[in-house]
Design a protein around this motif. Structure first.
Motif, PDB file in Angstrom:
ATOM      1  N   PHE A 206       0.801  -1.229   0.000  1.00  0.00           N
ATOM      2  CA  PHE A 206       0.000   0.000   0.000  1.00  0.00           C
ATOM      3  C   PHE A 206       0.832   1.276   0.000  1.00  0.00           C
ATOM      4  N   ALA A 207       2.114   1.199   0.358  1.00  0.00           N
ATOM      5  CA  ALA A 207       2.977   2.371   0.242  1.00  0.00           C
ATOM      6  C   ALA A 207       3.878   2.264  -0.984  1.00  0.00           C
ATOM      7  N   GLY A 208       4.399   1.057  -1.251  1.00  0.00           N
ATOM      8  CA  GLY A 208       5.305   0.887  -2.373  1.00  0.00           C
ATOM      9  C   GLY A 208       4.649   0.435  -3.654  1.00  0.00           C
ATOM     10  N   GLU A 209       3.347   0.086  -3.621  1.00  0.00           N
ATOM     11  CA  GLU A 209       2.617  -0.373  -4.814  1.00  0.00           C
ATOM     12  C   GLU A 209       3.349  -1.539  -5.484  1.00  0.00           C
ATOM     13  N   ALA A 210       3.844  -2.469  -4.689  1.00  0.00           N
ATOM     14  CA  ALA A 210       4.547  -3.645  -5.208  1.00  0.00           C
ATOM     15  C   ALA A 210       3.904  -4.898  -4.641  1.00  0.00           C
ATOM     16  N   ASP A 211       4.274  -6.065  -5.213  1.00  0.00           N
ATOM     17  CA  ASP A 211       3.707  -7.320  -4.748  1.00  0.00           C
ATOM     18  C   ASP A 211       4.695  -8.045  -3.833  1.00  0.00           C
ATOM     19  N   ALA A 214       8.620  -8.465  -4.403  1.00  0.00           N
ATOM     20  CA  ALA A 214       9.530  -7.317  -4.348  1.00  0.00           C
ATOM     21  C   ALA A 214      10.360  -7.277  -3.076  1.00  0.00           C
ATOM     22  N   VAL A 215      10.348  -8.338  -2.277  1.00  0.00           N
ATOM     23  CA  VAL A 215      11.075  -8.349  -1.009  1.00  0.00           C
ATOM     24  C   VAL A 215      12.576  -8.266  -1.268  1.00  0.00           C
ATOM     25  N   ASN A 216      13.282  -7.471  -0.423  1.00  0.00           N
ATOM     26  CA  ASN A 216      14.734  -7.276  -0.496  1.00  0.00           C
ATOM     27  C   ASN A 216      15.165  -6.509  -1.747  1.00  0.00           C
ATOM     28  N   LEU A 217      14.264  -5.760  -2.338  1.00  0.00           N
ATOM     29  CA  LEU A 217      14.569  -4.997  -3.540  1.00  0.00           C
ATOM     30  C   LEU A 217      14.413  -3.504  -3.272  1.00  0.00           C
TER      31      LEU A 217
END
Length: 261
Positions: A206-211, A214-217
């Protein structure tokens, strides 16, 4: 002569214009050959002479006539048009209802450590306590990153949904807009921010708009700047093997806050 008239009456009732008896009929007039050449003959089975038929049976037979179905004008047209006039099954079916997406549920806490802001998922939904295992793990991560291990709380936790009742839209899009607006407002208040840590799936989504992949990126979020996506604190405690991957990613990203000190 009377039998001949009665026979002709029978044949007229049956709409038989030309006929040829198989045997000689008593009291019958001789056949006219010119009629036999003009039309095919209708063979009659051996039947008793009309004089031999009882009067009780002869009377109904004389009155009975074959029923001929005469098509009415326009009946064929109505039958052809009728299937088209019937509504289709798709038209009768009720309109499909739009799927109602339940509002997401999460709790996030914004903190500041050095020149970094941290948006962290609260594993229990409640604010951090000094002896919480998740909070102790967060302090370890900050020490490993070379940041102060006593982060400053910024505001109250962000809990979603905001309202338990009402008609306000509290779906995923509304949650994203609210979280990003909240973090952007706090960034302006706090001044310079070298990197925004997004700790846990709700913060990443909800803040980064990623799924979840995307962890550790590193992320570049419009309106929020440079960000780093981390696994949730509870997930790190349940899956310790993730700490090695986190440490490797941290060594690559540490330059963001080290070079600005």
């Amino acid at each position: 002569m009377i039998a001949e008239l009665r026979r002709r009456a029978y044949l007229s009732a049956m709409q038989v214009a030309t006929w040829l008896p198989r045997v000689a009929l008593p009291f019958a007039a001789p056949s006219r050959l010119e009629l036999l050449d003009a039309a095919p003959a209708v063979l009659l089975e051996d039947t008793p002479a009309p004089s031999e038929v009882p009067a009780a049976q002869a009377a109904p037979a004389a009155e009975a006539r074959p029923k001929i179905e005469v098509p009415r004008p326009g009946s064929t047209q109505r039958q052809a048009v009728q299937p088209e006039a019937e509504p289709s099954a798709a038209a009768d079916a009720p309109p499909a209802k739009a799927e109602v997406v339940p509002p997401p549920r999460f709790s996030l806490q914004l903190l500041r450590a050095g020149n970094c802001l941290l948006l962290v998922e609260l594993p229990t939904g409640e604010a951090f306590q000094s002896r919480d295992p998740a909070y102790l793990l967060l302090k370890d991560l900050l020490r490993a990153a070379g940041l102060p291990d006593s982060p400053q709380l910024i505001g109250e936790p962000v809990r979603w949904p905001l309202l338990s009742r009402g008609n306000m839209d509290q779906g995923p899009d509304a949650a994203r807009d609210f979280v990003q607006g909240f973090v952007a407002a706090r960034q302006e208040e706090q001044g310079e921010c070298a990197c925004l840590w997004l700790v846990g799936q709700p913060a990443i989504r909800f803040a980064g708009e990623a799924d979840s992949e995307a962890v550790n990126l590193e992320l570049q979020v419009e309106g929020l700047g440079a960000a780093w996506a981390l696994p949730g604190l509870e997930q790190l405690m349940d899956e310790p093997q993730r700490k090695a991957e986190l440490w490797q990613a941290m060594r690559r990203i540490m330059r963001r806050w080290k070079n600005t000190e």
